[in-house]
Design a protein around this motif. Sequence first.
Motif, PDB file in Angstrom:
ATOM      1  N   PRO A 134     -24.247   2.020 -13.582  1.00 14.93           N
ATOM      2  CA  PRO A 134     -22.874   2.489 -13.373  1.00 14.93           C
ATOM      3  C   PRO A 134     -21.876   1.769 -14.264  1.00 14.93           C
ATOM      4  O   PRO A 134     -21.950   0.549 -14.443  1.00 14.93           O
ATOM      5  N   ARG A 135     -20.952   2.512 -14.844  1.00 16.67           N
ATOM      6  CA  ARG A 135     -19.918   1.923 -15.674  1.00 16.67           C
ATOM      7  C   ARG A 135     -18.808   1.357 -14.788  1.00 16.67           C
ATOM      8  O   ARG A 135     -18.572   1.839 -13.690  1.00 16.67           O
ATOM      9  N   LYS A 136     -18.108   0.348 -15.306  1.00 19.70           N
ATOM     10  CA  LYS A 136     -17.116  -0.356 -14.496  1.00 19.70           C
ATOM     11  C   LYS A 136     -15.974   0.550 -14.060  1.00 19.70           C
ATOM     12  O   LYS A 136     -15.530   0.503 -12.903  1.00 19.70           O
ATOM     13  N   THR A 137     -15.477   1.380 -14.973  1.00 17.56           N
ATOM     14  CA  THR A 137     -14.352   2.248 -14.609  1.00 17.56           C
ATOM     15  C   THR A 137     -14.757   3.268 -13.557  1.00 17.56           C
ATOM     16  O   THR A 137     -13.994   3.556 -12.631  1.00 17.56           O
ATOM     17  N   ARG A 166     -17.287   2.918 -11.395  1.00  9.87           N
ATOM     18  CA  ARG A 166     -17.532   2.167 -10.169  1.00  9.87           C
ATOM     19  C   ARG A 166     -16.221   1.862  -9.448  1.00  9.87           C
ATOM     20  O   ARG A 166     -16.126   1.967  -8.223  1.00  9.87           O
ATOM     21  N   PHE A 167     -15.196   1.517 -10.220  1.00  8.62           N
ATOM     22  CA  PHE A 167     -13.892   1.202  -9.634  1.00  8.62           C
ATOM     23  C   PHE A 167     -13.286   2.441  -8.984  1.00  8.62           C
ATOM     24  O   PHE A 167     -12.746   2.371  -7.866  1.00  8.62           O
ATOM     25  N   SER A 168     -13.359   3.590  -9.653  1.00  6.11           N
ATOM     26  CA  SER A 168     -12.749   4.807  -9.096  1.00  6.11           C
ATOM     27  C   SER A 168     -13.487   5.280  -7.857  1.00  6.11           C
ATOM     28  O   SER A 168     -12.861   5.767  -6.904  1.00  6.11           O
ATOM     29  N   VAL A 169     -14.810   5.115  -7.815  1.00  8.52           N
ATOM     30  CA  VAL A 169     -15.578   5.461  -6.618  1.00  8.52           C
ATOM     31  C   VAL A 169     -15.178   4.555  -5.457  1.00  8.52           C
ATOM     32  O   VAL A 169     -14.976   5.014  -4.325  1.00  8.52           O
ATOM     33  N   THR A 170     -15.058   3.262  -5.742  1.00  5.42           N
ATOM     34  CA  THR A 170     -14.663   2.304  -4.711  1.00  5.42           C
ATOM     35  C   THR A 170     -13.270   2.622  -4.183  1.00  5.42           C
ATOM     36  O   THR A 170     -13.020   2.589  -2.967  1.00  5.42           O
ATOM     37  N   LEU A 171     -12.352   2.947  -5.091  1.00  2.96           N
ATOM     38  CA  LEU A 171     -10.979   3.248  -4.698  1.00  2.96           C
ATOM     39  C   LEU A 171     -10.911   4.524  -3.857  1.00  2.96           C
ATOM     40  O   LEU A 171     -10.172   4.594  -2.866  1.00  2.96           O
ATOM     41  N   ALA A 172     -11.692   5.538  -4.236  1.00  3.81           N
ATOM     42  CA  ALA A 172     -11.728   6.769  -3.450  1.00  3.81           C
ATOM     43  C   ALA A 172     -12.272   6.513  -2.051  1.00  3.81           C
ATOM     44  O   ALA A 172     -11.757   7.042  -1.054  1.00  3.81           O
ATOM     45  N   ASN A 173     -13.313   5.684  -1.975  1.00  3.94           N
ATOM     46  CA  ASN A 173     -13.863   5.335  -0.670  1.00  3.94           C
ATOM     47  C   ASN A 173     -12.840   4.577   0.170  1.00  3.94           C
ATOM     48  O   ASN A 173     -12.741   4.768   1.387  1.00  3.94           O
ATOM     49  N   LEU A 174     -12.060   3.730  -0.483  1.00  8.63           N
ATOM     50  CA  LEU A 174     -10.984   3.021   0.203  1.00  8.63           C
ATOM     51  C   LEU A 174      -9.991   4.016   0.803  1.00  8.63           C
ATOM     52  O   LEU A 174      -9.538   3.864   1.945  1.00  8.63           O
ATOM     53  N   GLY A 175      -9.643   5.043   0.024  1.00  3.11           N
ATOM     54  CA  GLY A 175      -8.707   6.050   0.520  1.00  3.11           C
ATOM     55  C   GLY A 175      -9.232   6.791   1.732  1.00  3.11           C
ATOM     56  O   GLY A 175      -8.502   7.029   2.702  1.00  3.11           O
ATOM     57  N   VAL A 176     -10.522   7.168   1.679  1.00  3.79           N
ATOM     58  CA  VAL A 176     -11.133   7.882   2.801  1.00  3.79           C
ATOM     59  C   VAL A 176     -11.094   7.027   4.065  1.00  3.79           C
ATOM     60  O   VAL A 176     -10.718   7.496   5.145  1.00  3.79           O
ATOM     61  N   TYR A 177     -11.461   5.768   3.937  1.00  2.00           N
ATOM     62  CA  TYR A 177     -11.522   4.904   5.122  1.00  2.00           C
ATOM     63  C   TYR A 177     -10.144   4.480   5.620  1.00  2.00           C
ATOM     64  O   TYR A 177      -9.966   4.211   6.810  1.00  2.00           O
ATOM     65  N   THR A 178      -9.151   4.432   4.735  1.00  7.44           N
ATOM     66  CA  THR A 178      -7.780   4.211   5.191  1.00  7.44           C
ATOM     67  C   THR A 178      -7.329   5.360   6.078  1.00  7.44           C
ATOM     68  O   THR A 178      -6.738   5.160   7.144  1.00  7.44           O
ATOM     69  N   ALA A 179      -7.621   6.573   5.626  1.00  5.47           N
ATOM     70  CA  ALA A 179      -7.239   7.755   6.399  1.00  5.47           C
ATOM     71  C   ALA A 179      -8.028   7.886   7.692  1.00  5.47           C
ATOM     72  O   ALA A 179      -7.556   8.476   8.667  1.00  5.47           O
TER      73      ALA A 179
END
Length: 435
Positions: free
Chosen positions: A35-38, A40-53
């Motif tokens: 996985p590329r860093k960018t 990986r970061f966007s996947v992590t951030l999207a998952n953060l959004g889902v779990y915040t909601a």
Amino acid sequence: MSTESSLESEPLGFYGRSGGRFTARIPADAPLEKPRKTWRFSVTLANLGVYTAWFGPIQVLLGLQAAAIAPDHKEYVLSLVTGVGAFVSAIGNPVFGALSDRTTSRFGRRLPWVFWGTAIGALGLVGLAFAGSVWAMVVAWALVQASLNAMYAAITATINDQVKIEYRGQMGGWLGIGQTVGVVAGTGVAAAVSGITAGYLVCAALLVAFVLPYLFTSRDRFLRRKPGDFHLLAFLQRFWVSPKKYPDFAWTWASRFLINLSNALCTLYLLFYLMDAVKYQDAEIGVFILSGLYALFTVASTLLAGMASDRMGQRKPLVIASGIVMAISAAVLAGLQTWPGAIVGAILLGIGYGIYVSVDFALTTQVLPPTNDAARDLGVINIAAALPQALAPVLAAPLVKAFADYTAGYAALYVFAAVVAVLGALLVTRVKSVR
């Protein structure tokens, strides 16, 4: 040269509907990679959004709303709302995952589900903000659960689509970080923002903000050929994965179900636990503090466990350890119904669940049946995470209310959660194909 053939000849280019740069196009059968860093970061951030909601409402807002609408029956109202939502989640995750397996959009197999899930999920949270009755809460939360599960199924499947096995423990760790920080972010917003309505609106805004980078940078894969004709009966039959033919898949499912049931039992009534058993004066702030501690130790244990698992090439010992630590956490919550006891319980729960999240994800991807329906199979596995959210309220409310005082009721609840965690840890020993 046609547009489609051009896309196949340049699988890493960025293309939109008119050929401009928008989202990555990779054939579905392209080789797995690191996985590329960018990305990986966007996947992590999207998952953060889902779990915040998800967890802003689950940890605080739904409980406060239930207490405001029906103060004498808040436990049962919260159980009804979260139970129906979790039932929708259990169905929606595999169904939307299977549909994404068949999606032939020029934007990829998974990305359209993330886009529409984000939009509809945000609308559902706005609906919750203005819900004035129990049934309005039920309908709005069910809509949120359906849309967020469409997103989550698609995002999770991209890892199986693209990432080599030896990097999946690491990716599971990053997913766990997004999940954990999302729990804290959602809980913090709900505790800090003045009012239930404002809390829901901020959660909706954060969902959109955190998912946008993924929508513009996702390296989604596309199908070269359209799948066969759609038949409803055949489609539904595909969700059955034979335990006899794939026993390791079945044991992994059962283990995940029990571990997640234990976690759901520990977290479902945390707000009411602080209110009624611990007698903590500001329960919303208390939940935020405990969630922060939980997150801190979950993030640390998730990263360490994921990397350790990849290096050792072993998953099961760490899954077993996670279940035992979670059981100890539940025992502490049962026996020490004080603020210091709650702190210790939250820390141990974070350590145990953090180990579990990273290692179990890697384990899961290694026991999937050898098909091209990864999102469907991951969706079936994810039922084991969603179904406990529906079952936990059914089990928890009668346990807490069966005793004359809240002290005995919550002791019974958390002892039961400890037993369930140990059983979940032991079942993973039945998995034979993974070291």
